[in-house]
Design an enzyme around this catalytic site. Structure first.
Site, PDB file in Angstrom:
ATOM      1  N   SER A 182       5.508  20.452   5.072  1.00 17.72           N
ATOM      2  CA  SER A 182       6.843  20.278   4.171  1.00 17.72           C
ATOM      3  C   SER A 182       8.060  20.393   3.730  1.00 17.72           C
ATOM      4  CB  SER A 182       6.230  19.518   2.561  1.00 17.72           C
ATOM      5  OG  SER A 182       5.730  21.462   1.975  1.00 17.72           O
ATOM      6  N   HIS A 210       3.996  14.162   4.376  1.00 17.05           N
ATOM      7  CA  HIS A 210       4.915  13.975   6.176  1.00 17.05           C
ATOM      8  C   HIS A 210       5.256  13.465   6.455  1.00 17.05           C
ATOM      9  CE1 HIS A 210       7.233  15.377   1.929  1.00 17.05           C
ATOM     10  NE2 HIS A 210       5.780  16.827   1.887  1.00 17.05           N
ATOM     11  N   LYS A 240       5.024   8.945  -1.120  1.00 16.91           N
ATOM     12  CA  LYS A 240       6.118   9.345   0.168  1.00 16.91           C
ATOM     13  C   LYS A 240       6.284   8.143   0.585  1.00 16.91           C
ATOM     14  CE  LYS A 240       4.488  14.888  -0.612  1.00 16.91           C
ATOM     15  NZ  LYS A 240       4.627  14.604  -1.692  1.00 16.91           N
TER      16      LYS A 240
HETATM   17  C1  LIG Z   1       2.022  18.332   2.401  1.00 14.89           C
HETATM   18  C2  LIG Z   1       2.099  18.126   1.157  1.00 14.89           C
HETATM   19  N1  LIG Z   1       0.588  17.331   0.668  1.00 14.89           N
HETATM   20  C3  LIG Z   1       0.041  17.050  -0.561  1.00 14.89           C
HETATM   21  C4  LIG Z   1       1.132  16.602  -0.921  1.00 14.89           C
HETATM   22  C5  LIG Z   1       0.769  16.356  -2.992  1.00 14.89           C
HETATM   23  O1  LIG Z   1       0.379  15.075  -2.645  1.00 14.89           O
HETATM   24  P1  LIG Z   1       1.172  14.127  -4.274  1.00 14.89           P
HETATM   25  O2  LIG Z   1       2.084  14.675  -4.682  1.00 14.89           O
HETATM   26  O3  LIG Z   1      -0.071  13.013  -3.919  1.00 14.89           O
HETATM   27  O4  LIG Z   1      -0.144  14.649  -4.754  1.00 14.89           O
HETATM   28  C6  LIG Z   1       2.388  17.111  -1.264  1.00 14.89           C
HETATM   29  C7  LIG Z   1       3.180  16.555  -1.980  1.00 14.89           C
HETATM   30  O5  LIG Z   1       4.238  17.289  -2.485  1.00 14.89           O
HETATM   31  C8  LIG Z   1       2.190  17.095   0.608  1.00 14.89           C
HETATM   32  O6  LIG Z   1       3.773  17.778   0.552  1.00 14.89           O
END
Ligand SMILES: Cc1ncc(COP(=O)(O)O)c(C=O)c1O
Length: 393
Positions: A182, A210, A240
């Site tokens: 991320s 992502h 996203k």
């Molecule tokens: C790699 C990753 N996993 C999980 C999440 C969490 O997802 P959500 O925003 O749907 O809670 C994020 C978001 O920030 C992320 O970047």
């Protein structure tokens, strides 16, 4: 002053001193790319709305129709009365799109990771996790009470060494990694990790928050390596590229059935609002129909990196690691003066010494604006060589 307030004030003072205090700023997203902040119109390179579907007419229409039909909230857990019929539609579509047997949708990506890992491993088991994995994979791993060992970022040899040394001491082992990281935007070496997992009877779990919608023809990181990589636990988010909200796990039918029965963050929480599920279905349909559109964010990120003189990215996320928090904040301030919204990312979101600008490219960013941004980055920000994330750790 009560001691709790004193405690809070002290902690905030420490954060302030280290340039790590955060503040919420009202931001109105006028379109998929343009924002209003403090009365200024800024072009955002900080949203994860890679395909700008948050404002797509078909996606909005689907959400509005769902509100009219099913109401605003789900009103109960999915296991009570919250399992509105849109869930089954979304889960079937996601499973088909990811070429797996089944899918379970969660309230968010964070909730998915909190629920999945403790449902599969527990005390006595082993979790290997990439040092740069997302905070919620870490949270799920720690919540599981399994032994958690960290491997160096994307280092398959390190994974192999740890498995060779420790795997036999534990009944079950799980390897957890982001598919697309991320904060760095690089891909995990999924084919090699899958091979290690098979060799050592470990379960590979990838978090493709992502990747879905933007790499591998929109199908995500397991599809970004030529032939599909077999990953038994494919987690992701609806928040996203799909532009909605919620999380999911795509896996085999028995695994999904077990997750529904054991994951506390599915059972003991209210179902997603119907509008979010309907929006995700509409977004997924668009992505499945238009792989060329899904390819645009990565193409734009590559064009930017070429012009700015940065390494070619694997995903629409382009990091510019600047080192200390102040340097990142001042670079973000400079870009804001020029009409660009690029948020500085500071520890603990990234390791100490690797504060950075994290740019995300989306399908509708105008090419001329990308060029203008690249020019400023090249001539005003990259005058000092960027810090390599690996070197700074
Ligand atoms: C790699 C990753 N996993 C999980 C999440 C969490 O997802 P959500 O925003 O749907 O809670 C994020 C978001 O920030 C992320 O970047």
């Amino acid at each position: 002053m009560p001691s709790l307030d004193e405690f809070a004030a002290d902690k905030l003072g420490e954060l302030e001193k280290a340039s790590l205090r955060r503040a919420l700023v009202d931001t109105t997203r006028v379109t998929g790319i343009w924002m209003l902040r403090a009365g200024r119109r800024l072009l955002s390179f900080s949203c994860n709305d890679y395909l700008n579907l948050t404002h797509h007419p078909a996606v909005k229409e689907a959400a509005i129709e769902a509100v009219e039909t099913y109401g605003v909230g789900a009103a109960a857990s999915r296991f009570v009365t919250g399992n509105h019929p849109l869930y089954a539609q979304l889960e079937a579509r996601l499973a088909r799109f990811k070429e797996v047997q089944a899918c379970c949708v969660f309230g968010s990506g964070y909730l998915a990771n909190l629920g999945i890992i403790p449902a599969l491993v527990g005390a006595g088991d082993l979790v290997l996790i990439d040092e740069l994995a997302h905070a919620c994979l870490w949270a799920g791993a720690r919540l599981s009470r399994a032994t958690v060992l960290t491997f160096q970022h994307n280092d398959v040899t390190h994974v192999e060494d740890l498995l060779t040394k420790y795997r036999r001491r534990h009944p079950h082992a799980l390897i957890a990694t982001d598919g697309v990281f991320s904060m760095d935007g690089d891909l995990a070496p999924l084919p090699a990790l899958a091979a290690e997992a098979t060799r050592h009877d470990a379960w590979l779990m990838s978090d493709d928050a992502h990747g879905l919608g933007v790499v591998g023809n929109g199908r995500g990181s397991p599809f970004a390596f030529g032939s599909k990589v077999e990953i038994p636990l494919q987690m992701g988010t609806l928040s996203k590229a799909l532009g909605a909200y919620g999380g999911y796990l795509c896996a085999s039918a028995p695994v999904v059935d077990l997750i529904r029965n054991r994951a506390r963050s599915v059972i003991y929480t209210t179902g997603l609002p119907p509008a979010m599920v309907a929006a995700a279905i509409a977004a997924l349909d668009l992505i499945a129909r238009e792989p060329a559109y899904a390819a645009r964010p990565l193409a734009k990120a590559k064009a930017f990196a070429r012009s700015a003189g940065l390494p070619e990215p694997d995903s629409p996320i382009v990091p510019i690691v600047l080192g200390d928090a102040e340097a990142a904040l001042s670079a973000a301030g400079l870009l804001e003066e020029h009409g660009f919204l690029v948020i500085a990312i500071r520890p603990p979101t990234v390791p100490a010494g690797t504060a950075r600008l994290r740019l995300t490219f989306t399908a509708q960013h105008p090419d001329a604006e990308i060029e203008r941004l690249a020019e400023i980055v090249r001539t005003r920000i990259l005058v000092r060589p960027p810090v390599s994330a690996a070197a700074a750790q």
